[in-house]
Design a protein around this motif. Structure first.
Motif, PDB file in Angstrom:
ATOM      1  N   ASN A   2      29.055   0.629  11.961  1.00 15.59           N
ATOM      2  CA  ASN A   2      28.807  -0.794  11.752  1.00 15.59           C
ATOM      3  C   ASN A   2      27.551  -1.146  12.548  1.00 15.59           C
ATOM      4  N   ILE A  27      37.969  -9.599   2.575  1.00 17.34           N
ATOM      5  CA  ILE A  27      36.650  -9.701   3.190  1.00 17.34           C
ATOM      6  C   ILE A  27      36.064 -11.048   2.775  1.00 17.34           C
ATOM      7  N   TYR A  28      35.539 -11.764   3.774  1.00 17.58           N
ATOM      8  CA  TYR A  28      34.934 -13.078   3.570  1.00 17.58           C
ATOM      9  C   TYR A  28      33.443 -12.999   3.868  1.00 17.58           C
ATOM     10  N   ASN A  29      32.664 -13.845   3.169  1.00 14.96           N
ATOM     11  CA  ASN A  29      31.258 -13.967   3.530  1.00 14.96           C
ATOM     12  C   ASN A  29      31.135 -14.954   4.681  1.00 14.96           C
ATOM     13  N   ILE A  30      29.937 -15.176   5.165  1.00 16.41           N
ATOM     14  CA  ILE A  30      29.714 -16.030   6.328  1.00 16.41           C
ATOM     15  C   ILE A  30      30.055 -17.498   6.037  1.00 16.41           C
ATOM     16  N   ILE A  66      26.346 -10.668   7.174  1.00 14.04           N
ATOM     17  CA  ILE A  66      27.553 -10.527   7.984  1.00 14.04           C
ATOM     18  C   ILE A  66      28.763 -10.894   7.145  1.00 14.04           C
ATOM     19  N   TYR A  67      29.773 -10.055   7.194  1.00 14.74           N
ATOM     20  CA  TYR A  67      31.030 -10.266   6.476  1.00 14.74           C
ATOM     21  C   TYR A  67      32.177 -10.096   7.474  1.00 14.74           C
ATOM     22  N   ILE A  68      33.304 -10.722   7.186  1.00 16.95           N
ATOM     23  CA  ILE A  68      34.462 -10.664   8.067  1.00 16.95           C
ATOM     24  C   ILE A  68      35.639 -10.064   7.304  1.00 16.95           C
ATOM     25  N   THR A  70      39.622  -9.384   7.284  1.00 16.67           N
ATOM     26  CA  THR A  70      40.811  -9.949   7.924  1.00 16.67           C
ATOM     27  C   THR A  70      42.076  -9.288   7.404  1.00 16.67           C
ATOM     28  N   SER A  79      40.759  -9.946  12.792  1.00 19.84           N
ATOM     29  CA  SER A  79      39.490  -9.992  12.068  1.00 19.84           C
ATOM     30  C   SER A  79      38.484  -9.086  12.757  1.00 19.84           C
ATOM     31  N   ILE A  80      37.623  -8.475  11.945  1.00 19.81           N
ATOM     32  CA  ILE A  80      36.507  -7.713  12.488  1.00 19.81           C
ATOM     33  C   ILE A  80      35.244  -8.081  11.721  1.00 19.81           C
ATOM     34  N   LYS A  81      34.134  -8.041  12.421  1.00 19.63           N
ATOM     35  CA  LYS A  81      32.844  -8.363  11.809  1.00 19.63           C
ATOM     36  C   LYS A  81      32.235  -7.092  11.223  1.00 19.63           C
TER      37      LYS A  81
END
Length: 86
Positions: A2, A27-30, A66-68, A70, A79-81
């Motif tokens: 990463n 996975i989420y976007n910013i 950057i994505y998160i 969860t 959660s991780i970045k």
């Protein structure tokens, strides 16, 4: 690794007696929008290995950024970045 540029592997270890279907893995976007939802079909594993190639649920390649990731369920949230670089 990463940041990643083509594929990232995410390993999730579940507590004993907890099933993958009891959790949501996304996975989420910013902006907080869901871009990828992982469907887990095998409830007999305590370790889930996910592979993400930087694509959304429609199989479209996403922009660098950057994505998160969860994991949520059973009163648990983690959660991780992830940093995606093309």
């Amino acid at each position: 690794p990463n940041p990643f540029n083509s594929q990232v592997n995410i390993k999730v270890t579940l507590p004993a007696g907890i099933y993958a279907s009891d959790f949501s893995m996304k996975i989420y976007n910013i902006l907080g929008e869901v871009v990828k939802t992982f469907e887990i079909n095998d409830n007999n594993r305590s370790v889930i290995e996910l592979h993400w190639e930087g694509k959304n649920d429609n199989n479209e390649e996403l922009a660098s950024g950057i994505y998160i990731f969860t994991v949520r369920g059973q009163g648990f949230s983690k959660s991780i970045k992830l940093v995606y670089m093309k």
